[in-house]
Design a protein around this motif. Structure first.
Motif, PDB file in Angstrom:
ATOM      1  N   PHE A  37      -8.090   8.419   6.683  1.00 25.77           N
ATOM      2  CA  PHE A  37      -7.997   7.223   5.835  1.00 25.77           C
ATOM      3  C   PHE A  37      -6.559   6.967   5.413  1.00 25.77           C
ATOM      4  O   PHE A  37      -6.065   5.830   5.476  1.00 25.77           O
ATOM      5  CB  PHE A  37      -8.882   7.386   4.603  1.00 25.77           C
ATOM      6  CG  PHE A  37      -8.625   6.345   3.547  1.00 25.77           C
ATOM      7  CD1 PHE A  37      -9.176   5.076   3.662  1.00 25.77           C
ATOM      8  CD2 PHE A  37      -7.816   6.626   2.443  1.00 25.77           C
ATOM      9  CE1 PHE A  37      -8.922   4.098   2.697  1.00 25.77           C
ATOM     10  CE2 PHE A  37      -7.566   5.670   1.478  1.00 25.77           C
ATOM     11  CZ  PHE A  37      -8.115   4.401   1.602  1.00 25.77           C
ATOM     12  N   SER A  38      -5.882   8.012   4.963  1.00 30.77           N
ATOM     13  CA  SER A  38      -4.502   7.872   4.487  1.00 30.77           C
ATOM     14  C   SER A  38      -3.587   7.366   5.592  1.00 30.77           C
ATOM     15  O   SER A  38      -2.726   6.507   5.356  1.00 30.77           O
ATOM     16  CB  SER A  38      -4.004   9.227   3.958  1.00 30.77           C
ATOM     17  OG  SER A  38      -2.668   9.134   3.502  1.00 30.77           O
ATOM     18  N   GLN A  95       0.758   5.399  -1.535  1.00 29.55           N
ATOM     19  CA  GLN A  95       0.025   6.436  -2.270  1.00 29.55           C
ATOM     20  C   GLN A  95       0.958   7.041  -3.309  1.00 29.55           C
ATOM     21  O   GLN A  95       1.658   8.014  -3.057  1.00 29.55           O
ATOM     22  CB  GLN A  95      -0.502   7.522  -1.334  1.00 29.55           C
ATOM     23  CG  GLN A  95      -1.425   8.503  -2.056  1.00 29.55           C
ATOM     24  CD  GLN A  95      -1.902   9.625  -1.172  1.00 29.55           C
ATOM     25  OE1 GLN A  95      -1.895   9.523   0.042  1.00 29.55           O
ATOM     26  NE2 GLN A  95      -2.324  10.728  -1.782  1.00 29.55           N
ATOM     27  N   LEU A  98     -11.273  13.629   6.800  1.00 26.18           N
ATOM     28  CA  LEU A  98     -11.615  12.240   6.531  1.00 26.18           C
ATOM     29  C   LEU A  98     -10.549  11.562   5.682  1.00 26.18           C
ATOM     30  O   LEU A  98     -10.156  10.418   5.947  1.00 26.18           O
ATOM     31  CB  LEU A  98     -12.983  12.158   5.840  1.00 26.18           C
ATOM     32  CG  LEU A  98     -14.183  12.537   6.705  1.00 26.18           C
ATOM     33  CD1 LEU A  98     -15.453  12.593   5.871  1.00 26.18           C
ATOM     34  CD2 LEU A  98     -14.348  11.553   7.859  1.00 26.18           C
ATOM     35  N   TRP A  99     -10.071  12.270   4.648  1.00 25.34           N
ATOM     36  CA  TRP A  99      -9.038  11.665   3.808  1.00 25.34           C
ATOM     37  C   TRP A  99      -7.741  11.466   4.589  1.00 25.34           C
ATOM     38  O   TRP A  99      -7.074  10.430   4.434  1.00 25.34           O
ATOM     39  CB  TRP A  99      -8.767  12.511   2.569  1.00 25.34           C
ATOM     40  CG  TRP A  99      -7.600  11.961   1.794  1.00 25.34           C
ATOM     41  CD1 TRP A  99      -6.314  12.417   1.774  1.00 25.34           C
ATOM     42  CD2 TRP A  99      -7.614  10.788   0.967  1.00 25.34           C
ATOM     43  NE1 TRP A  99      -5.526  11.616   0.995  1.00 25.34           N
ATOM     44  CE2 TRP A  99      -6.293  10.608   0.481  1.00 25.34           C
ATOM     45  CE3 TRP A  99      -8.594   9.877   0.586  1.00 25.34           C
ATOM     46  CZ2 TRP A  99      -5.949   9.555  -0.371  1.00 25.34           C
ATOM     47  CZ3 TRP A  99      -8.250   8.821  -0.255  1.00 25.34           C
ATOM     48  CH2 TRP A  99      -6.947   8.673  -0.719  1.00 25.34           C
ATOM     49  N   ARG A 149       0.852  -1.190   0.000  1.00 25.78           N
ATOM     50  CA  ARG A 149       0.000   0.000   0.000  1.00 25.78           C
ATOM     51  C   ARG A 149       0.889   1.242   0.000  1.00 25.78           C
ATOM     52  O   ARG A 149       1.537   1.548   1.013  1.00 25.78           O
ATOM     53  CB  ARG A 149      -0.914   0.014   1.240  1.00 25.78           C
ATOM     54  CG  ARG A 149      -1.943  -1.092   1.287  1.00 25.78           C
ATOM     55  CD  ARG A 149      -2.756  -1.004   2.573  1.00 25.78           C
ATOM     56  NE  ARG A 149      -1.897  -1.198   3.752  1.00 25.78           N
ATOM     57  CZ  ARG A 149      -1.577  -2.386   4.247  1.00 25.78           C
ATOM     58  NH1 ARG A 149      -2.032  -3.490   3.684  1.00 25.78           N
ATOM     59  NH2 ARG A 149      -0.784  -2.458   5.309  1.00 25.78           N
ATOM     60  N   VAL A 197      -4.398   5.572   8.233  1.00 26.09           N
ATOM     61  CA  VAL A 197      -4.693   4.183   8.576  1.00 26.09           C
ATOM     62  C   VAL A 197      -4.316   3.234   7.435  1.00 26.09           C
ATOM     63  O   VAL A 197      -3.694   2.189   7.647  1.00 26.09           O
ATOM     64  CB  VAL A 197      -6.187   4.014   8.935  1.00 26.09           C
ATOM     65  CG1 VAL A 197      -6.545   2.536   9.111  1.00 26.09           C
ATOM     66  CG2 VAL A 197      -6.512   4.797  10.198  1.00 26.09           C
ATOM     67  N   TYR A 198      -4.661   3.589   6.212  1.00 31.16           N
ATOM     68  CA  TYR A 198      -4.474   2.686   5.072  1.00 31.16           C
ATOM     69  C   TYR A 198      -3.018   2.650   4.608  1.00 31.16           C
ATOM     70  O   TYR A 198      -2.429   1.581   4.423  1.00 31.16           O
ATOM     71  CB  TYR A 198      -5.385   3.115   3.923  1.00 31.16           C
ATOM     72  CG  TYR A 198      -5.378   2.167   2.746  1.00 31.16           C
ATOM     73  CD1 TYR A 198      -6.023   0.935   2.821  1.00 31.16           C
ATOM     74  CD2 TYR A 198      -4.741   2.507   1.558  1.00 31.16           C
ATOM     75  CE1 TYR A 198      -6.033   0.058   1.737  1.00 31.16           C
ATOM     76  CE2 TYR A 198      -4.737   1.637   0.472  1.00 31.16           C
ATOM     77  CZ  TYR A 198      -5.381   0.418   0.565  1.00 31.16           C
ATOM     78  OH  TYR A 198      -5.383  -0.448  -0.505  1.00 31.16           O
TER      79      TYR A 198
END
Length: 551
Positions: free
Chosen positions: A231-232, A70, A227-228, A68, A234-235
């Protein structure tokens, strides 16, 4: 003397008259023609395209399917591509369709805002002509990158920011922050253009004494960012995209990068004088706006200045004009807002002189256009890839783009050799996309690689291409799935990094503790960034992707 005064009066009267209404349909047709004829997609865009494909194929928001990372700067643009590609539109055409929609909406907002002042949108034909004068705007009105969506979002934001002078209700403040949030999610550095407007909000807040309303609206408007970011974290394990670490975490100081930023400014004046003069004039107007107490205009001028300073501080870019397109659109909004009476007809004169009578303008481009220009570290990126990736040529080929690196990727996907073996290259766009989701690819420029992006760049770096030397044993580690890095500290760090990027379970205490340690700097002592910068050692011969000599 009377004759001279009479002539001057007629000239002044001529320039102050609005443009004829028939100019509007002509300018719309011409603008559409030029934008479509100049539509293309750069190789770098295919880095994001691979993530889109992997997501739609069920692998998640990943570049290499085993980890994972980005590998994209623009979440909002990426989701737009995913939406269009989900309905089976090929990714190449998805990027162009999304670009055309965003550019069209941007023009519509500019023209209608001017039309409200002048009594009809058909008087805004000069806006389309001015946009055609900017090489930066035309080059990056497509390209597959996020620029077109940035154009649209910044105009939405500016529309709302300038309207706050007359109305500052809860909904208006919420939208102000919402559009700012979306701009951030599309590309984080664009927020510099909006930050100065936060100071302006003090005026309506002081007048209405509505701090609770302001705070509530701000929190709601900033929800997309919050929110992003959650998410970023955690992911992916990080708040910011890997591309930011690859380009900003190079151990290079401003003193290294600033000269290249100045070169980027100079290149803008040489290759795109109209865009550069427009941006420069708006920045130079800042003292006048402050003197006249035009706070909103001063905020816009300051934002453009901050953005240009930032571009210089990071060394500019290797794509000529890319970082000038957005501030140019912002400057055009200012001229629309000021609406000096002489501007429409003066714009037409500039258009005739610099566009219609200029045989090198983008009005006369063909599908076989090729212009390989280099100015030091800066390249005419469109000239380099246009012939291989432009819209009109796409109908002639079954497999498109017809570029050598894409062909190497296609050939590998058809007949994979050593499918479990990793390979490394410095050109991951075309090859990475067409080689397929199973190919393990290491990007020596670190845009898609979580380990290399934390290391010092080599001594013979290039702006926008901060290449890293590959640690001994890293390629063997990716191939085997076992940690074979020879340096003991880096080996420990790689184990910790794999917990962030490859762990199947996102919600373990061990992983969250590692996220905290990594983002608080607890692993810095393990990363080999001390000592002198070394030249690039190249890619080991057994691990090259086969795109050409050396890579």
């Amino acid at each position: 003397m009377e004759v001279v005064n009479s002539v001057l009066k007629k000239i002044r009267s001529f320039f102050l008259r609005p443009l004829p209404k028939f100019f509007f349909p002509i300018s719309c047709i011409l603008f559409s023609y030029v934008v479509i004829m100049n539509s293309w997609v750069t190789e770098d865009a295919y880095i994001s395209f691979r993530t889109v494909d992997n997501f739609l194929n069920g692998f998640g928001l990943r570049w290499n399917t085993y980890e994972r990372v980005q590998a994209y700067t623009h979440p909002l643009w990426l989701f737009g591509l995913i939406l269009l590609s989900f309905v089976k539109i090929p990714i190449y055409y998805s990027s162009l369709i999304l670009s055309w929609i965003c550019v069209g909406a941007t023009v519509y907002l500019l023209v209608t805002r001017f039309g409200k002042k002048e009594g009809g949108f058909w008087y805004g034909s000069w806006i389309l002509l001015v946009l055609l004068l900017s090489r930066a705007f035309i080059d990056f009105s497509s390209s597959g990158l996020e620029n077109p969506l940035s154009f649209l979002l910044i105009i939405l934001f500016l529309n709302k920011a300038f309207d706050l002078e007359n109305r500052s209700e809860f909904r208006d403040i919420l939208l102000f922050f919402f559009y700012l949030s979306l701009s951030y999610l599309n590309r984080q550095d664009t927020i510099l253009l909006g930050l100065p407007f936060l100071l302006y909000l003090y005026k309506p807040l002081k007048r209405d004494k509505s701090w609770s309303k302001f705070i509530g609206a701000a929190i709601l408007g900033l929800q997309p960012v919050l929110l992003w970011s959650a998410f970023s974290l955690v992911y992916y394990g990080y708040l910011f995209p890997n591309t930011a670490y690859a380009k900003l975490n190079t151990d290079l100081t401003i003193s290294h990068l600033w000269p290249y930023g100045i070169d980027y400014l100079e290149n803008g004046f040489r290759w795109d004088i109209f865009t550069s003069l427009t941006i420069g004039s708006v920045i130079l107007l800042l003292p006048y706006f402050i003197w006249k107490k035009k706070i909103l205009e001063a905020a816009l001028s300051t934002g453009v200045g901050l953005y240009i300073l930032y571009v210089c501080s990071i060394g500019g870019d290797f794509m000529a004009g890319r970082f000038f397109a957005l501030p140019f659109v912002v400057c055009l909004f200012l001229f629309v807002e000021l609406s000096p009476g002489f501007l429409p007809r003066v714009s037409v004169l500039f258009f005739i002189a610099l566009f219609l009578l200029n045989q090198n303008s983008y009005l006369y481009i063909t599908k076989d256009y090729s212009r390989l220009r280099n100015d030091g570290e800066i390249q005419d990126e469109k000239g380099a890839y246009f012939r291989s990736t432009n819209f009109l040529r796409s109908f002639k080929f079954r497999e498109f783009p017809d570029h050598g690196w894409a062909d190497v990727g296609r050939n590998y996907k058809k007949a994979p050799k050593d499918p479990d073996k990793a390979c490394a290259t410095i050109n991951v766009g075309f090859y990475g996309y067409f080689a397929g989701e199973n190919r393990k690819i290491i990007d020596s420029n670190a845009l898609t690689d979580p380990l290399l992006s934390k290391l010092k760049s080599v001594s013979n770096w290039r702006v926008g291409h901060f290449t890293r030397n590959i640690p001994v044993g890293y390629l063997e580690s990716v191939t085997s799935g076992q940690n074979r890095i020879q340096d003991p500290d880096l080996k420990v760090y790689y184990d910790r990094l794999k917990l962030l990027t490859e762990s199947e379970d996102l919600f373990t205490k061990e992983r969250f503790m590692e996220i905290l340690r990594e983002n608080s700097g607890g692993n810095r002592n393990l990363i080999l960034n001390s000592g002198p910068r070394t030249p690039w050692l190249g890619i080991p011969e057994d691990f090259r992707c086969g795109l050409g000599v050396g890579y």
